[in-house]
Design a protein around this motif. Structure first.
Motif, PDB file in Angstrom:
ATOM      1  N   SER A  18      -0.372  -9.651   5.664  1.00  0.00           N
ATOM      2  CA  SER A  18       0.450  -8.718   4.891  1.00  0.00           C
ATOM      3  C   SER A  18       1.924  -8.955   5.179  1.00  0.00           C
ATOM      4  CB  SER A  18       0.151  -7.271   5.230  1.00  0.00           C
ATOM      5  OG  SER A  18      -1.132  -7.107   5.695  1.00  0.00           O
ATOM      6  N   GLN A  30      -4.678   8.490   3.540  1.00  0.00           N
ATOM      7  CA  GLN A  30      -5.967   8.071   2.966  1.00  0.00           C
ATOM      8  C   GLN A  30      -5.848   6.721   2.259  1.00  0.00           C
ATOM      9  OE1 GLN A  30      -7.209  11.162   0.273  1.00  0.00           O
ATOM     10  NE2 GLN A  30      -7.166  12.750   1.833  1.00  0.00           N
ATOM     11  N   ASN A  61      -5.295   3.850   4.744  1.00  0.00           N
ATOM     12  CA  ASN A  61      -6.565   3.519   5.406  1.00  0.00           C
ATOM     13  C   ASN A  61      -7.475   2.711   4.487  1.00  0.00           C
ATOM     14  OD1 ASN A  61      -5.814   4.815   7.731  1.00  0.00           O
ATOM     15  ND2 ASN A  61      -6.897   6.721   7.254  1.00  0.00           N
ATOM     16  N   LEU A  69      -6.215  -0.888   4.243  1.00  0.00           N
ATOM     17  CA  LEU A  69      -6.514  -1.645   5.462  1.00  0.00           C
ATOM     18  C   LEU A  69      -7.998  -2.002   5.522  1.00  0.00           C
ATOM     19  CD1 LEU A  69      -4.299   0.243   8.082  1.00  0.00           C
ATOM     20  CD2 LEU A  69      -3.982  -2.094   7.273  1.00  0.00           C
ATOM     21  N   GLN A 116      -8.702  -4.818   3.164  1.00  0.00           N
ATOM     22  CA  GLN A 116      -8.199  -6.078   3.700  1.00  0.00           C
ATOM     23  C   GLN A 116      -9.187  -6.676   4.700  1.00  0.00           C
ATOM     24  OE1 GLN A 116      -4.457  -5.968   5.991  1.00  0.00           O
ATOM     25  NE2 GLN A 116      -3.899  -7.809   4.871  1.00  0.00           N
ATOM     26  N   ARG A 117      -9.748  -5.808   5.558  1.00  0.00           N
ATOM     27  CA  ARG A 117     -10.732  -6.296   6.533  1.00  0.00           C
ATOM     28  C   ARG A 117     -11.977  -6.822   5.833  1.00  0.00           C
ATOM     29  NH1 ARG A 117      -9.137  -1.600   9.308  1.00  0.00           N
ATOM     30  NH2 ARG A 117     -10.913  -0.449   8.508  1.00  0.00           N
ATOM     31  N   PHE A 177       1.765  -1.161   8.635  1.00  0.00           N
ATOM     32  CA  PHE A 177       0.857  -1.800   7.689  1.00  0.00           C
ATOM     33  C   PHE A 177       0.975  -3.319   7.666  1.00  0.00           C
ATOM     34  CE2 PHE A 177      -0.362  -2.991   3.312  1.00  0.00           C
ATOM     35  CZ  PHE A 177      -1.591  -2.354   3.216  1.00  0.00           C
ATOM     36  N   CYS A 178       2.158  -3.852   7.929  1.00  0.00           N
ATOM     37  CA  CYS A 178       2.403  -5.278   7.662  1.00  0.00           C
ATOM     38  C   CYS A 178       2.452  -6.117   8.933  1.00  0.00           C
ATOM     39  CB  CYS A 178       3.721  -5.443   6.913  1.00  0.00           C
ATOM     40  SG  CYS A 178       3.667  -4.674   5.299  1.00  0.00           S
TER      41      CYS A 178
END
Lengths: 347, 341
Positions: free
Chosen positions: B45, B194, B197, B200, B203-204, B223-224
């Motif tokens: 990110s 929310q 989350n 993220l 992304q996982r 976040f990045c």
């Protein structure tokens, strides 16, 4: 157990309070029923005090202050209980002329969107002079001098040029400075700043907040600062009220509330901030949604989302009661630890 | 570090002509984006921060082709996006999707949720209505919407739910890169949590790379992986998010961070906040773009400043241009590079 907010949080000055709202309940009738926008809201803004009103969208922050200045559309709302005193006078007993004398002279509002608060077809200078001459018996030249002076105070380098400009010619930050100048132009006793910096960049926001703060301190003006941003309120306000679904849930000196929040909602709100956790860690969100104010749940409005709720919270809405250094509306306040502290937050 | 970059932006420049001459011919240009290089690796990110008007939105819009670039290259997965034509261009384009700031205006109010979510697949064609609906149900589940939501329309949802719909639509074509243009600034903090989350988690699970624009520094830090700070259409500082935002090197980054509201420090004094207004981007300044507002300006600032790596690995190592933006930490200021600030 029941303690009036004003008894604990007596403003320090001897001057009478700028704004006192006592047990105000207000609703908007609609075809679907009455939307209970405010429920038993008690607020006191002392002389020369800077007070924050914090909460998420729809919690009633703006409605509270708009009721106090009677800016809500007439006939579209009902006050079902409580009273308002603006410098000791009841705004609901005033006629339109009196109201217009009060607005701008005793109390001014700075709105979020400066473009829609200024008249797009009139030069800035004329709008400022118009406000000053409406409230003070001064000559045109005198009013222009005042306007120039106050624009200079707002760190506007070329007041002459700005006064000749139309609103569309200015940047957002510049327009907001003009509005602040206008709000302060008649030396009001109370300024209501309704999210004045939400539409602006952080660099501009810092300047605007400083300008409001410094001028209010210098002139002894009281300020009600409405914001959804806890960080901004923590930097600006002496005291704050946290609102949820039309009720005050917690209030007190800014440091006391933010360092040891007692209400589960205030605690959750602080835990949502990404500032406080490890990068990429899960943020704590508040489960569920705000209650429907057409048909609010019985008891505490936060109960459906609250991890601490028990039967008592179901039965009756909690009233304001003392917590260390501040007051909180929660039945479970004695069992809840102030789980998050600002000192932890700085880790 | 050796993985091939997913997105490579080289020397990207966007100028908007200002009509004013005879027959509407351009007399001057707004220099919105000035020679930006950046790289995003798969699953990474990158955050872009800067004031309004610094060109961050134009930059991402030029990357996905919503505005015309003036020069420069956008290479995704080894393929040049702007050089490609027809079907191939559409295929490349589907690897990048965007989530806009305001879910109120980015969702067609007349379409039900399942049609909104599968709109990109519908445009691509080749799927039956039943297949689209089935895919919509999968996508809705992955962003936390319930099956009964599929037939509702956007106005029936809160802002947070609408943003979930926008995210579901963006991931419908299995993109590798999601561009997030202030994805949570229209939302309350509890709802923002929310959505962050959710992003993220996606992304996982999907290995998505993100390019996020935000003015919220603490959100970008959270976040990045990396951050680039933009000023007047240029990247003035870039590097790992935590490092750059905790110990900024460029004078502009420092001013920007000092003014960010925080529970940790009081409101800065006026002297620290007097940064003035962003200069006119029709006539670019000579030398360092930040010179006129900079309190550290000195001799040498009248030269054009290159974005140079600094810190432990600083030196004379010559790198090929695609690696430029992948450097661990770089700054466009000769005084910061010399350690004068």
């Amino acid at each position: 157990m029941m303690v009036a907010a004003s008894e604990i949080l007596k403003p320090t000055g001897q001057k009478p309070a700028a704004l006192t709202i006592d047990g105000l309940s207000l609703e908007f009738p609609t075809y679907a029923g009455a939307i209970k926008a405010l429920d038993d809201v008690t607020i006191e803004i002392g002389a020369s005090e800077i007070v924050g009103l914090v909460g998420e969208s729809g919690c009633g922050k703006s409605v509270t202050t708009m009721a106090a200045t009677r800016l809500l559309p007439e006939g579209r709302y009902r006050v079902t209980a409580g009273s308002i005193r603006l410098f000791g006078r009841d705004p609901f007993a005033m006629d339109e002329t009196e109201l217009q004398d009060v607005r701008g002279k005793l109390v001014s509002t700075i709105f979020q969107e400066p473009m829609s608060a200024l008249n797009p077809t009139i030069r800035i200078g004329r709008q400022l002079v118009g406000v000053i001459q409406r409230h003070e018996a001064v000559s045109e030249a005198e009013a222009e001098r005042t306007a120039r002076g106050i624009l200079k105070d707002m760190l506007i380098a070329e007041p002459e040029r700005i006064m000749r400009a139309y609103p569309f010619e200015l940047s957002g930050g510049m327009r907001q400075r003009v509005l602040i100048a206008m709000a302060f132009s008649c030396n009001p006793g109370l300024i209501i700043a309704d999210e004045p910096t939400t539409a602006l960049d952080v660099t501009v926001q810092a300047v605007i907040l400083r300008l409001i703060l410094d001028r209010a301190k210098r002139t002894g003006t009281s300020v009600v600062f409405i914001s959804h941003n806890i960080a901004v309120v923590s930097q600006l306000c002496d005291r704050l009220y946290v609102m949820y679904a039309g009720r005050i849930v917690e209030s007190g000196p800014t440091r006391a509330v933010l360092e040891a929040p007692q209400h589960p909602y205030t605690q959750a709100l602080l835990r949502c901030l990404p500032e406080r956790v490890e990068p990429k860690a899960e943020l704590e969100a508040i489960p569920g949604t705000v209650p429907n104010l057409l048909d609010p749940p019985p008891g505490c409005f936060y109960r459906p989302r609250c991890p601490e709720a028990n039967d008592q919270c179901f039965a009756k809405p909690p009233s304001m009661a003392p917590a260390p250094d501040h007051i909180v509306a929660c039945w479970r306040r004695e069992t809840i630890q102030p789980s998050i502290k600002a000192s932890e937050a700085t880790q | 570090m050796t993985t091939a970059p997913l997105l490579n932006v080289e020397d990207l420049t966007v100028n908007f002509p200002i009509p004013g001459g005879w027959f509407g011919r351009a007399t001057s240009h707004v220099h919105a984006v000035n020679k930006v290089d950046l790289t995003i690796r798969p699953g990474e990110s990158l955050g872009i921060v800067g004031e309004s008007g610094c060109g961050k939105s134009t930059l991402v819009q030029a990357i996905i082709g919503l505005v015309e670039r003036s020069s420069g290259k956008v290479v995704i997965d080894g393929q040049d996006f702007h050089e490609a034509r027809g079907r191939r261009k559409r295929e490349i384009r589907q690897q990048m999707q965007i989530v806009f700031q305001d879910p109120q205006s980015s969702l067609d109010p007349r379409l039900p949720v399942w049609r909104l979510i599968t709109e990109p697949l519908h445009v691509r064609g080749g799927m039956s209505k039943a297949a689209l609906r089935a895919r919509a149900a999968e996508l809705a589940a992955s962003v936390g919407l319930r099956p009964e939501h599929l037939d509702r329309r956007p106005y029936e949802f809160s802002g947070g739910q609408r943003q979930r719909i926008a995210v579901a639509r963006a991931i419908s074509t299995d993109p590798d890169l999601l561009i997030l243009d202030e994805p949570t600034s229209a939302l309350d903090v509890s709802v923002q949590a929310q959505i962050i989350n959710l992003l993220l988690k996606l992304q996982r699970e999907l290995g998505l790379a993100y390019l996020m624009i935000s003015h919220d520094v603490s959100l970008v830090r959270h976040f990045c992986d990396r951050v680039a700070v933009m000023y007047l259409g240029q990247i003035v500082e870039a590097g790992p998010a935590v490092q750059v935002l905790d110990s900024p090197a460029h004078p502009y980054t420092r001013t920007l961070l000092a003014t960010v509201p925080s529970l940790k420090h009081p409101l800065p004094e006026l002297a620290a906040t007097r940064v003035g207004e962003l200069p006119n981007n029709r006539i670019l300044p000579t030398g360092c773009y930040y010179r006129d507002r900079c309190s550290f300006a000195a001799a040498g600032c009248d030269r054009l400043q290159p974005l140079v790596e600094f810190g432990d690995r600083a030196g004379t190592v010559s790198m090929s241009p695609p690696d430029k933006a992948a450097w661990p930490r770089s700054v466009r200021c000769h005084r910061a590079q010399a350690g004068d600030i």
